[in-house]
Every structure is written in C-alpha cells, then in structure tokens.
Design a protein around this motif. Sequence first.
Motif, PDB file in Angstrom:
ATOM      1  N   PRO A  81       0.706  -0.962  -0.190  1.00 43.33           N
ATOM      2  CA  PRO A  81      -0.128   0.131   0.329  1.00 43.33           C
ATOM      3  C   PRO A  81       0.730   1.206   0.196  1.00 43.33           C
ATOM      4  CG  PRO A  81      -0.587  -1.469   1.265  1.00 43.33           C
ATOM      5  CD  PRO A  81       0.412  -2.380   0.424  1.00 43.33           C
ATOM      6  N   ASP A  82       1.644   1.307   0.776  1.00 37.81           N
ATOM      7  CA  ASP A  82       2.400   2.648   0.673  1.00 37.81           C
ATOM      8  C   ASP A  82       3.381   2.285  -0.375  1.00 37.81           C
ATOM      9  OD1 ASP A  82       4.248   0.323   1.014  1.00 37.81           O
ATOM     10  OD2 ASP A  82       5.926   1.418   2.513  1.00 37.81           O
ATOM     11  N   GLN A  83       3.814   1.868  -1.236  1.00 43.87           N
ATOM     12  CA  GLN A  83       4.657   1.687  -2.509  1.00 43.87           C
ATOM     13  C   GLN A  83       3.510   2.655  -2.990  1.00 43.87           C
ATOM     14  OE1 GLN A  83       6.117  -2.331  -2.363  1.00 43.87           O
ATOM     15  NE2 GLN A  83       8.245  -1.988  -2.382  1.00 43.87           N
ATOM     16  N   ALA A  84       2.505   2.027  -3.297  1.00 43.57           N
ATOM     17  CA  ALA A  84       1.708   2.099  -4.464  1.00 43.57           C
ATOM     18  C   ALA A  84       1.276   3.667  -4.078  1.00 43.57           C
ATOM     19  CB  ALA A  84      -0.396   1.373  -3.980  1.00 43.57           C
ATOM     20  N   CYS A  85       0.805   4.380  -3.439  1.00 41.70           N
ATOM     21  CA  CYS A  85       0.505   5.881  -3.080  1.00 41.70           C
ATOM     22  C   CYS A  85       1.896   6.043  -3.748  1.00 41.70           C
ATOM     23  CB  CYS A  85       0.244   6.335  -1.039  1.00 41.70           C
ATOM     24  SG  CYS A  85      -1.224   5.008  -0.865  1.00 41.70           S
ATOM     25  N   ASP A  86       2.720   6.209  -3.289  1.00 38.79           N
ATOM     26  CA  ASP A  86       4.041   6.421  -3.657  1.00 38.79           C
ATOM     27  C   ASP A  86       4.240   6.704  -4.778  1.00 38.79           C
ATOM     28  OD1 ASP A  86       6.910   8.238  -2.817  1.00 38.79           O
ATOM     29  OD2 ASP A  86       7.488   6.494  -3.198  1.00 38.79           O
TER      30      ASP A  86
END
Length: 229
Positions: free
Chosen positions: A22-27
């Motif tokens: 999720p954090d990579q996707a948001c980035d």
Amino acid sequence: MKHGKKYQDSAKLIDHLNQYDPDQACDLAVQTSKAKFDETVEISVRLGLDPRHADQQVRGAVVLPNGTGKVTRVLVFAKGDKAKEAQAAGADYVGAEDMVQKIQQENWFDFDVCVATPDMMGVVGRIGRVLGPKGLMPNPKSGTVTMDVAKAISEIKAGKVEYRLDKTAIIHCPVGKVSFGKEKLLENLQTLMEAIIKAKPSAAKGTYLRSIYLSTTMGPSVRVNPLKF
C-alpha cells in the motif's frame, strides 16, 4: 486506446505484473501524476461477492482522517428546528418541498450529498427516480437519513465518503488528492479498507478481496497487494 506521452512516461514507472505494498502504491500514484491540476486518487476494489444477491451487498460510509480534498456541497431536507440546525451546521442548501420542486422543474443538481430527516423521506421519495441513479438518494446505512443533521453535515464536510458495491462487484471510492502526499493518502486508504473489510457480509464465500487498484484521474493504475490488508 492511445495514450499521450505523459501517460506513457508514467506507465513506465509501474511494473503491471507486480502487486505493490500500500505505501509503495501511494508513492507511485503521487510520482506518476503529471496533470496540471490536483488529481483525485481513487481506489477500485473487486470483491468476491455476487451483487445479485441481497445478502451479498456492501455499503457504508467512513470519515477519512485527512478528508477528500474536495469542497462538498450539502443539501438538507428538513423543516422547523432541524432546518435551523442544518443552516447553523454549515449546510449549503436547506429546504423541503421547495427544493423538490427546484430539482423537478429546473433539473437542479448543484450539490454533492443529500441529507434528510426521517420525516422528510416521504417528500424526498418523490424525486427518488432522479436522485437514485446519481447516487444522491439519502440512505440510513450511509448516515444521510438522520435526526442529527448537524453531526451528518460536520462528518461530510470533514471528509466522509460513501462506498458501495456496484453491479460488477467493484467498489470505486476516492481516497484523497495527489497533493496530500504518500503518508496522508496511505492513512486514508487504510481507513477505507478497514471499513470495507469490516462490512464483509456473512454470506461471503472464498476470497473476499480479489483485486485492488489505485489510480489518479489522468494516470495509470497501480495494482495493490490485497494480502497487505
């Protein structure tokens, strides 16, 4: 479909065979935004449900911790003290039969959310056929049919979003703006996903979260790993 150069450049940053955390996707959603305006970031969640069955419906509302980044216009159907309460709470439009006539006669839809007190639902029902298809019909499940209009208005203005399973078993919902940055988008995404998981029907069988994609208004989608939720 042919895409422009900016879209193609953004798409090169994403491995479409990979499922991102999720954090990579948001980035990546922030990195791949190339539009000249502040793009909306939206989540699309495919659920392992059959929308044709009444016991496999998912619908609700949740207040995103960082809001939606959008100024939401609220119409309230109420009378008397509740109408005054709605005005004091910051409703953009307040009325009763007069608002119904305005919508019917002028095809007026300059609002984003509709709230009503229970006693007004008979009046609002007259325009159910036009409000329903636009997703504007007040509903107790989403907290838009209530006597506590002040609370409903404050939550909507603070960033309350409604999620609902469509006919293709997918939930589409905004989680903020690109300008929020990765951290705030991640907080909103996690809050929304917690609500969707909590709303899992007892009749659901097999894998509940089939696939999740994060995308911006003009950018390519990023596949998110459902197991991370």
